[in-house]
Design an enzyme around this catalytic site. Structure first.
Site, short mmCIF file in Angstrom:
data_model
loop_
_atom_site.label_atom_id
_atom_site.label_comp_id
_atom_site.label_asym_id
_atom_site.label_seq_id
_atom_site.Cartn_x
_atom_site.Cartn_y
_atom_site.Cartn_z
CG ASN A 11 -1.75 1.23 1.37
OD1 ASN A 11 -1.80 2.04 0.44
ND2 ASN A 11 -2.42 1.39 2.51
CD1 TRP A 12 3.64 0.97 -2.94
CD2 TRP A 12 3.65 2.19 -4.82
NE1 TRP A 12 4.36 0.27 -3.88
CE2 TRP A 12 4.39 1.00 -5.04
CE3 TRP A 12 3.52 3.10 -5.87
CZ2 TRP A 12 5.00 0.71 -6.27
CZ3 TRP A 12 4.12 2.81 -7.09
CH2 TRP A 12 4.86 1.64 -7.28
CE LYS A 13 -0.36 3.29 4.70
NZ LYS A 13 -0.39 3.45 6.15
CG HIS A 95 -6.18 2.16 4.89
ND1 HIS A 95 -5.77 3.08 5.83
CD2 HIS A 95 -5.19 1.26 4.77
CE1 HIS A 95 -4.55 2.74 6.24
NE2 HIS A 95 -4.17 1.64 5.62
CD GLU A 97 -3.23 5.66 6.49
OE1 GLU A 97 -3.16 5.74 5.26
OE2 GLU A 97 -2.34 5.11 7.18
CD GLU A 169 -4.07 -2.35 7.05
OE1 GLU A 169 -2.96 -2.59 6.60
OE2 GLU A 169 -4.66 -1.28 6.84
N GLY A 175 1.87 2.03 10.90
CA GLY A 175 2.90 3.05 10.82
C GLY A 175 3.56 3.38 12.15
CB SER A 213 4.26 -2.09 12.39
OG SER A 213 3.95 -0.72 12.60
N GLY A 234 2.54 -1.28 4.30
CA GLY A 234 2.66 0.15 4.01
C GLY A 234 4.12 0.54 3.83
N GLY A 235 4.72 1.10 4.87
CA GLY A 235 6.08 1.63 4.81
C GLY A 235 7.09 0.69 4.17
P1 PGA Z 1 2.36 0.10 7.72
O1 PGA Z 1 0.93 0.40 7.00
O2 PGA Z 1 2.85 -1.21 7.15
O3 PGA Z 1 3.22 1.25 7.33
O4 PGA Z 1 2.11 0.00 9.18
C1 PGA Z 1 0.02 -0.62 6.72
C2 PGA Z 1 -1.23 -0.05 6.10
O5 PGA Z 1 -1.66 1.05 6.50
O6 PGA Z 1 -1.82 -0.65 5.19
#
Ligand code: PGA
Length: 252
Positions: A11-13, A95, A97, A169, A175, A213, A234-235
């Site tokens: 997930n590049w966001k 998601h 967010e 999640e 994050g 994470s 994500g990251g």
């Molecule tokens: P993260 O994000 O791996 O950076 O914790 C995961 C996500 O939000 O899908």
């Protein structure tokens, strides 16, 4: 019952640019993935076309959002048909967010889910509790309410476990560098599997992936759990080396 083929999605966001995307995809070309794991990158919609052109053969194309409507006067929105037009195969829905920062509620998320299904795009439905809900032992209740409408719709449409992906999640793990313990994540995944069994066909084929994470270091132990079928990353998906290690951990 055999586990389904694991699914790992990046997930590049809201990260990347034309050049950085190209470089990352070039580095991902070198990975020897085989067909033991299904891989996707969920990219900002505006880059779907350029990413598709540079995508290694083993990686599928995903989006991070879609409109809840068919088409029409919705300035700034991107429809499921448009994503389909750009060869998008997966879309992240709900998601945390988007729930928190853009006030997406269950009705909107359900409408988006219906759009994805109607256009043959596999929805990756995200659920998870906040720190406060966790502290108050409300994790399962929260997840049940987040999945209620989606699973009821899935039941009414006789969907199978292959038609969708669910991502657990926990919000406190996204994050933050603090992932759920493999044991705790497994308990929640088993709960989600049980809910799915009551509503959809072939619930054993449903990929329930973990996000929050995940790193090259902790992925293997998390993915080893019985009801964990990969991850939403994500990251660690923004750099080739950790993303490749995480993909490898899904089948080892
Ligand atoms: P993260 O994000 O791996 O950076 O914790 C995961 C996500 O939000 O899908």
């Amino acid at each position: 019952m055999a586990k389904p083929v694991p699914f790992v999605a990046g997930n590049w966001k809201m990260n990347g640019n034309l050049l950085a995307n190209q470089q990352l995809l070039q580095q991902l070309q070198t990975a020897d993935i085989g067909s033991k794991v299904e891989v996707a990158v969920c990219v900002p919609a505006i880059y779907c076309h350029s990413v598709k052109a540079d995508l290694p053969a083993y990686i599928g194309l995903g989006a991070q959002n879609l409109a809840a409507f068919d088409n029409g006067a919705y300035t700034g929105e991107i429809s499921a048909a448009m994503l389909q037009d750009c060869a998008v195969q997966y879309v992240i829905i709900g998601h945390s967010e988007r729930r928190q920062l853009f006030n997406e509620g269950e009705q909107e998320i359900l409408a988006k889910f219906k759009q994805a299904i109607a256009h043959g795009i596999t929805p990756i439905v995200c659920v998870g509790e906040s720190q406060q809900e966790r502290d108050q032992q409300q994790t399962k209740a929260r997840i049940q309410s987040q999945l209620a409408d989606i699973l009821a719709f899935a039941k009414s449409q006789k969907l199978s476990g292959k038609d969708l992906i669910i991502a657990y999640e926990p919000i406190w793990a996204i994050g933050t560098g603090v992932s759920a313990s493999p044991h705790n994540a497994q308990q929640v995944h088993a709960f989600i599997r049980a809910l799915a069994e009551q509503n959809i066909r072939d619930a054993n084929a449903l990929r329930i992936i973990y996000g929050g994470s995940v790193t090259a270091q902790n992925a293997a132990e998390i993915f080893l759990q019985k009801d964990i079928n990969g991850g939403l990353i994500g990251g660690a998906s923004l750099k080739a080396a950790p993303f490749i290690s995480i993909i490898a951990a899904a089948w080892e």
